[in-house]
Design a protein around this motif. Structure first.
Motif, PDB file in Angstrom:
ATOM      1  N   HIS A   1       6.974  -4.896   7.151  1.00 45.21           N
ATOM      2  CA  HIS A   1       5.524  -4.742   6.968  1.00 45.21           C
ATOM      3  C   HIS A   1       4.780  -6.081   7.049  1.00 45.21           C
TER       4      HIS A   1
ATOM      5  N   VAL B   1       5.416  -1.456  -0.860  1.00 44.02           N
ATOM      6  CA  VAL B   1       5.249  -2.711  -0.123  1.00 44.02           C
ATOM      7  C   VAL B   1       4.050  -2.625   0.812  1.00 44.02           C
ATOM      8  N   ARG B   2       3.938  -1.508   1.531  1.00 46.78           N
ATOM      9  CA  ARG B   2       2.820  -1.340   2.462  1.00 46.78           C
ATOM     10  C   ARG B   2       1.481  -1.390   1.727  1.00 46.78           C
TER      11      ARG B   2
ATOM     12  N   HIS C   1       5.174  -8.601   5.147  1.00 42.96           N
ATOM     13  CA  HIS C   1       4.938  -9.140   3.806  1.00 42.96           C
ATOM     14  C   HIS C   1       6.180  -9.940   3.409  1.00 42.96           C
ATOM     15  N   ARG C   2       6.116 -10.615   2.277  1.00 46.72           N
ATOM     16  CA  ARG C   2       7.240 -11.459   1.872  1.00 46.72           C
ATOM     17  C   ARG C   2       7.492 -11.340   0.381  1.00 46.72           C
TER      18      ARG C   2
ATOM     19  N   LYS D   1       0.681  -4.955   0.626  1.00 51.06           N
ATOM     20  CA  LYS D   1       0.216  -5.737   1.772  1.00 51.06           C
ATOM     21  C   LYS D   1      -1.257  -5.447   2.056  1.00 51.06           C
TER      22      LYS D   1
ATOM     23  N   ALA E   1      10.037  -5.537   3.205  1.00 48.95           N
ATOM     24  CA  ALA E   1       8.872  -6.419   3.253  1.00 48.95           C
ATOM     25  C   ALA E   1       8.711  -7.031   4.648  1.00 48.95           C
TER      26      ALA E   1
END
Length: 255
Positions: A101, A49-50, A103-104, A53, A98
């Motif tokens: 971080h 996820v990171r 994010h979605r 992003k 998410a």
């Protein structure tokens, strides 16, 4: 034309890695992230996820059956209620990571046997997409064109994003040739490039039997565990751009 290139990501476990996720993340526009059942774990999910992003890559949950040994490719005897609960658990886990971080999660893409089981039962397909809608009605469902999952998602008012699988052979019915059968997975780089050109130019693919099958899709999938997946993804991206396509995360494509 805007085209999404997506790949199943984070499919290692612990110290083991399946693919070059770093290289793929530089190449794709959307990532389907394993959520710990067929592959992945909390640390891999967090890292993936990171990285997404940082690279501006859209992310989606890639729920599978609880089958690490079989990589989620073996059908299992589980109830509809269990299917619903395990899918919700996996999506929710990724949504939590998410959020941490910034994010979605914007889509859901079923993995392997999980998706096969959903598409084998219209009632189950409907039950699963209703659970997705209960989590977030803005989620898009990735699916194969004309399959029960697409019909069910549209019935409950969810957006769908149909896929073209560049590295898998098709039957004339539009279904995929089952893994394990000769020619089911396409490894030849030139063959994959030719399939992508045919899809981009003519909106179709040549089936394993030699017939022409129309494919209505705006997203191309590459399986990260296919040997040479990074080279395949790079070649597909080059074909998209060479043919005037603009690589775009799925959640930014409007039909």
């Amino acid at each position: 034309m805007k085209i999404d290139l997506n790949s199943d990501m984070g499919e290692g476990f612990g110290r083991w890695r399946i693919a070059d996720d770093d290289g793929l993340m530089d190449t794709i526009s959307s990532a389907n992230i394993a959520c710990g059942f067929h592959a992945g774990d909390y640390a891999i999910m967090d890292r993936t996820v990171r990285l997404a992003k940082e690279k501006g890559v859209g992310i989606g949950a890639h729920p599978g059956l609880p089958d690490l040994i079989g990589f989620g490719r073996r059908t299992m005897s589980v109830s509809d209620a269990d299917m619903e609960a395990m899918m919700t658990y996996q999506i929710g886990a990724l949504q939590g990571i998410a959020a941490r971080h910034g994010h979605r999660v914007t889509h859901v893409s079923y993995h392997a046997a999980f998706g096969t089981m959903a598409n084998a039962d219209e009632a189950l397909a409907l039950r699963l997409v209703r659970a997705i809608a209960a989590l977030d009605r803005e989620l898009t469902v990735f699916c194969m064109p004309g399959q029960p999952t697409q019909r069910a998602a549209e019935k409950v008012g969810l957006r769908t994003r149909t896929l073209f699988l560049a590295d898998r052979a098709y039957l004339p019915t539009g279904a995929l040739v089952p893994r394990g059968q000769p020619g089911a997975v396409i490894h030849d780089l030139a063959a994959v490039q030719a399939r992508v050109r045919q899809f981009l130019h003519d909106g179709c693919v040549t089936t394993i039997e030699g017939s022409t099958l129309p494919v209505s899709a705006r997203s191309i999938l590459v399986h990260s565990d296919t040997p040479g997946s990074l080279e395949l993804a790079r070649a597909i991206r080059s074909e998209i751009e060479a043919n005037g396509g603009v690589l775009t995360p799925a959640n930014q494509i409007t039909d």
